[in-house]
Scaffold this motif. Structure first.
Motif, PDB file in Angstrom:
ATOM      1  N   SER A  40     -15.902 -15.432  -3.750  1.00  0.00           N
ATOM      2  CA  SER A  40     -14.662 -15.432  -2.989  1.00  0.00           C
ATOM      3  C   SER A  40     -14.301 -14.011  -2.560  1.00  0.00           C
ATOM      4  CB  SER A  40     -13.534 -16.013  -3.850  1.00  0.00           C
ATOM      5  OG  SER A  40     -12.297 -15.885  -3.195  1.00  0.00           O
ATOM      6  N   ASP A  41     -13.953 -13.831  -1.298  1.00  0.00           N
ATOM      7  CA  ASP A  41     -13.538 -12.519  -0.799  1.00  0.00           C
ATOM      8  C   ASP A  41     -12.094 -12.206  -1.169  1.00  0.00           C
ATOM      9  OD1 ASP A  41     -15.957 -11.865   0.369  1.00  0.00           O
ATOM     10  OD2 ASP A  41     -15.479 -12.934   2.217  1.00  0.00           O
ATOM     11  N   SER A  42     -11.366 -13.209  -1.621  1.00  0.00           N
ATOM     12  CA  SER A  42      -9.969 -13.020  -1.986  1.00  0.00           C
ATOM     13  C   SER A  42      -9.850 -12.696  -3.466  1.00  0.00           C
ATOM     14  CB  SER A  42      -9.173 -14.295  -1.673  1.00  0.00           C
ATOM     15  OG  SER A  42      -7.832 -14.165  -2.082  1.00  0.00           O
ATOM     16  N   VAL A  43      -9.210 -11.572  -3.768  1.00  0.00           N
ATOM     17  CA  VAL A  43      -9.061 -11.111  -5.148  1.00  0.00           C
ATOM     18  C   VAL A  43      -7.585 -10.827  -5.405  1.00  0.00           C
ATOM     19  CG1 VAL A  43      -9.631  -9.292  -6.799  1.00  0.00           C
ATOM     20  CG2 VAL A  43     -11.366 -10.113  -5.185  1.00  0.00           C
ATOM     21  N   THR A  44      -7.113 -11.218  -6.593  1.00  0.00           N
ATOM     22  CA  THR A  44      -5.742 -10.928  -6.972  1.00  0.00           C
ATOM     23  C   THR A  44      -5.729 -10.117  -8.263  1.00  0.00           C
ATOM     24  OG1 THR A  44      -4.891 -12.967  -5.970  1.00  0.00           O
ATOM     25  CG2 THR A  44      -3.501 -11.904  -7.616  1.00  0.00           C
ATOM     26  N   PHE A 155      -9.804  -1.421  -5.791  1.00  0.00           N
ATOM     27  CA  PHE A 155      -8.702  -2.290  -6.188  1.00  0.00           C
ATOM     28  C   PHE A 155      -7.505  -2.221  -5.241  1.00  0.00           C
ATOM     29  CE2 PHE A 155     -11.221  -1.409  -9.931  1.00  0.00           C
ATOM     30  CZ  PHE A 155     -11.354  -2.674 -10.483  1.00  0.00           C
ATOM     31  N   ILE A 156      -7.621  -1.462  -4.177  1.00  0.00           N
ATOM     32  CA  ILE A 156      -6.518  -1.417  -3.215  1.00  0.00           C
ATOM     33  C   ILE A 156      -7.001  -1.730  -1.795  1.00  0.00           C
ATOM     34  CG2 ILE A 156      -5.170   0.208  -4.606  1.00  0.00           C
ATOM     35  CD1 ILE A 156      -6.006   2.396  -2.619  1.00  0.00           C
ATOM     36  N   LYS A 157      -8.127  -2.429  -1.696  1.00  0.00           N
ATOM     37  CA  LYS A 157      -8.643  -2.813  -0.390  1.00  0.00           C
ATOM     38  C   LYS A 157      -7.803  -3.947   0.205  1.00  0.00           C
ATOM     39  CE  LYS A 157     -12.829  -3.536  -1.854  1.00  0.00           C
ATOM     40  NZ  LYS A 157     -14.296  -3.748  -1.948  1.00  0.00           N
ATOM     41  N   ASP A 158      -8.006  -4.213   1.489  1.00  0.00           N
ATOM     42  CA  ASP A 158      -7.187  -5.194   2.202  1.00  0.00           C
ATOM     43  C   ASP A 158      -7.307  -6.607   1.645  1.00  0.00           C
ATOM     44  OD1 ASP A 158      -6.269  -3.204   3.856  1.00  0.00           O
ATOM     45  OD2 ASP A 158      -7.697  -3.624   5.470  1.00  0.00           O
ATOM     46  N   ASN A 159      -8.455  -6.923   1.041  1.00  0.00           N
ATOM     47  CA  ASN A 159      -8.644  -8.286   0.546  1.00  0.00           C
ATOM     48  C   ASN A 159      -8.078  -8.485  -0.863  1.00  0.00           C
ATOM     49  OD1 ASN A 159     -10.713  -6.659  -0.652  1.00  0.00           O
ATOM     50  ND2 ASN A 159     -11.828  -8.522  -1.201  1.00  0.00           N
ATOM     51  N   VAL A 160      -7.454  -7.444  -1.412  1.00  0.00           N
ATOM     52  CA  VAL A 160      -6.914  -7.515  -2.768  1.00  0.00           C
ATOM     53  C   VAL A 160      -5.418  -7.781  -2.718  1.00  0.00           C
ATOM     54  CG1 VAL A 160      -6.564  -6.284  -4.946  1.00  0.00           C
ATOM     55  CG2 VAL A 160      -8.685  -5.958  -3.649  1.00  0.00           C
ATOM     56  N   PHE A 169       1.130  -0.719  -9.397  1.00  0.00           N
ATOM     57  CA  PHE A 169      -0.115   0.049  -9.519  1.00  0.00           C
ATOM     58  C   PHE A 169      -0.590   0.527  -8.155  1.00  0.00           C
ATOM     59  CE2 PHE A 169      -4.757  -0.486  -8.933  1.00  0.00           C
ATOM     60  CZ  PHE A 169      -5.166   0.675  -9.565  1.00  0.00           C
ATOM     61  N   ARG A 170      -0.635  -0.372  -7.183  1.00  0.00           N
ATOM     62  CA  ARG A 170      -1.113  -0.010  -5.840  1.00  0.00           C
ATOM     63  C   ARG A 170      -0.208   1.045  -5.214  1.00  0.00           C
ATOM     64  NH1 ARG A 170      -1.052  -1.150  -0.327  1.00  0.00           N
ATOM     65  NH2 ARG A 170      -3.140  -1.449   0.573  1.00  0.00           N
ATOM     66  N   THR A 171       1.090   0.844  -5.317  1.00  0.00           N
ATOM     67  CA  THR A 171       2.057   1.787  -4.745  1.00  0.00           C
ATOM     68  C   THR A 171       1.922   3.158  -5.395  1.00  0.00           C
ATOM     69  OG1 THR A 171       3.601  -0.025  -4.333  1.00  0.00           O
ATOM     70  CG2 THR A 171       4.499   2.206  -4.293  1.00  0.00           C
TER      71      THR A 171
END
Length: 218
Positions: A40-44, A155-160, A169-171
């Motif tokens: 799956s390209d979708s990751v959470t 871990f901060i790519k567009d698909n995440v 975390f991303r911010t």
């Protein structure tokens, strides 16, 4: 001290290849950019927090269970991945019972175990691994020798996507990635439970060692 503890833990895992563990989840989809078998390209990212010198990331990424691709048989794995990307290695297999097979790959000094359990998923799945150099590359180009920044950018790519509890975390990383400078271990855990990846970084921010363990019982 904590880093040393995790290293000792990983060595114990390898030395006790038949230690008591238990697999407690169903399988996923398909994987790896290298193998061509995409999961799956979708990751959470479900959780992300710092504890002492360790950044802990909880993810639903299917790649964690199939870091080299999803394969139905060992022959399929050998043909479509091993022979294409790995050289100078030794493989071995062990018949556990009528429904279970254990496979090992030794590419000195690296060591990985796989299992095919017909009663659970029937797929080739990782059991544990110790990776010391870039001869073995995981999904998304993760490899020994990469920088911590390169690693965390995965871990901060567009698909995440991020659950509310992990969004900070991303911010924070985008705002000031230097706050992760003193992190020496990054632990990535599957939200489905049963598998852990430990990434060890040197003081100069380089990934030096990867330890993979599961709770699968051999």
């Amino acid at each position: 001290m904590k880093t040393l503890f995790f290293l000792l833990l990983c060595f114990l895992i390898t030395d006790t290849c038949y230690s008591s563990l238990k697999n407690s989840r169903d399988s996923g989809l398909e994987i790896s950019l290298l193998s061509g078998n995409h999961l799956s390209d979708s990751v959470t990212i479900c959780e992300a927090y710092v504890k002492s010198d360790t950044l802990i990331i909880v993810s639903d990424d299917d790649h964690l269970y199939h870091p080299f691709g999803q394969y139905d048989t060992w022959n399929d794995f050998e043909k479509n991945y091993i022979k294409k990307y790995w050289t100078n290695l030794q493989t071995d297999s062990l018949f556990l019972n009528s429904n279970r097979y254990l496979y090992t790959v030794m590419m000195s000094p690296n060591y990985i175990e796989f299992v095919q359990d017909v009663d659970i998923t029937g797929k080739i799945e990782i059991v544990r691994g110790l990776i010391y150099n870039d001869r073995i590359q995981l999904y998304d180009g993760i490899r020994v020798g990469m920088t911590k920044r390169e690693f965390l950018l995965n871990f901060i790519k567009d698909n995440v996507g991020y659950d509310k509890s992990a969004a900070k975390f991303r911010t924070d990383f985008i705002k000031d990635e230097s706050q992760y400078k003193n992190i020496s271990v990054i632990e990535v855990i599957s939200v489905l439970t049963g598998i852990w990846y430990y990434y060890f970084f040197s003081p100069d921010q380089i990934l030096t060692f990867i330890c993979i363990k599961t709770d699968y019982t051999l």
